[in-house]
Design a protein around this motif. Sequence first.
Motif: not given
Ligand SMILES: [Zn+2]
Length: 493
Positions: A226-228, A245-250, A283-291
């Motif tokens: 997840s993002c958090t 699901l976090c879109a930033g984390k591999d 969540r994607w807005v605030d997540c550093p990985d997604c950003r």
């Molecule tokens: Zn994320």
Amino acid sequence: MTETLPLIPYPSGAVAMLSGSFSPPSQLSVVADPYFDTSQVLFYVREYLGMEVQEGEQSPNLIIAKAVDAMDEQAYRLEVFDQGCKIEAKSLQGVFYAVQTLRQLFLAYPSAIPCCRIEDKPALRWRAFMLDTARSFCPVGEVKRIIDIIASFKMNVLHLHLSDDQGWRIASDNYPKLGEEESGRYSKLEIRDLVAYAQNRHIMIVPEIDMPGHFTAALASYPALSCTGGPFTIPKGEGIFSDILCAGKDEALSFVKHLIEETASLFPAPYIHLGGDEIPLDRWVDCPDCRKRRKALGLSDEKALLRWFCNEMTSYARSLGKQVILYNDYVDQAYDETIITQVWNPLLEMTKSAHQIIMSDYFHTYLDMDHTLLPLPVVYRYGKQLQTQKYSSLLGAEFMLWTEHIATKEQRDLHLLPRLVAGAESFWTEHEQHDYHRFVNTFAKYGSAYLPSDAHITPKKLWNTFFIVSALARYKRRRRVKRNSRKAGIMLS
Ligand SMILES: [Zn+2]
């Protein structure tokens, strides 16, 4: 003869009544063209006609021939004459549908079937039913029973919704914790068994793993995706939940790719449904990985990140030989053009792109709705509406059963029957042959014979209940009575 055959779905083509009748013997002697898999043909006859079978007799009373004319792959021709029956088809699927028709004739006329000739083919190629197994788990035996029901009314796709916030229902070798603490999940062995059972009845099972939203059940087992970082608990009841699901984390991306691969290898269907509906993007807005991911890809906002995610998963699924289906919440022209869009929300603007569509709008197909809100005549009309709208890219249509509030066999049946049966006719039968009153009369007389003996069928008085429709009918009736009594009064005076 002008007899209307009590068939559901009613044939799309010509039905000719001939003189005489056929009295089925206790044992059928069958001759099938070697073009067809004889063991399959004999299985259909035993399973659906409930008869002893002999092969290759001198005077057969069931002949199965390969059609020599240009015939649709799902079509069949059936003739009942006084000495027996003849089926013509291009494929085993056509033979299967002819046997389903014959089964109903055997049940409706146990001692003497009127001689007749039937031409039949489906109006829609994709006639599906979606079962939500995530909100309420549906045991394997029950899924098989549903397969039996839909196959006997000539539907050909079972869309299994296998994951959601409230549950994960399919075992994974790579991620064994998925669904571990749930009230039920299918093992790989059970899935293979279900797929084979369905294939034998010409039902294609299309699996759905909903992502990146409706994902809480997976995050509860693997919160790092997840993002958090969680922790998460599996919610009860309905709702749209913010953790996705976090879109930033591999590792989150490789997680879903592994799941797609495992699912693709279990189900032979050339399709995989990846959900893609109701995704809160906060969540994607605030997540550093997604950003970080968004910046690296040069994407303008989270919607663009979602589009990238869906296109990425689509091309991955394509590399495994699967075409992706997504709900119509976000699909636009910039989405991969091979994506099939399932239109559940008719209020969203329809995609003007080249995407093929599956129609399942919630005003007509959500069978979890009460009969008073979605009455039988509205369901029955849906197929005609689809057939006459002339979509350029319509693949087919589905009826849906979401199960937040439906947990038992009895509850499922009472929601499905007879609406799903009406829906099956409206998808199969050419709209020129649609006749609601014929359907209701046939179902009232033979429906329980055509369904499993333990089926729970909604009482007839509820089928047509619809407060607006019934209020309008009452209003019209009152006006007619008033008008008639006025006329009568004038004539009397
Ligand atoms: Zn994320």
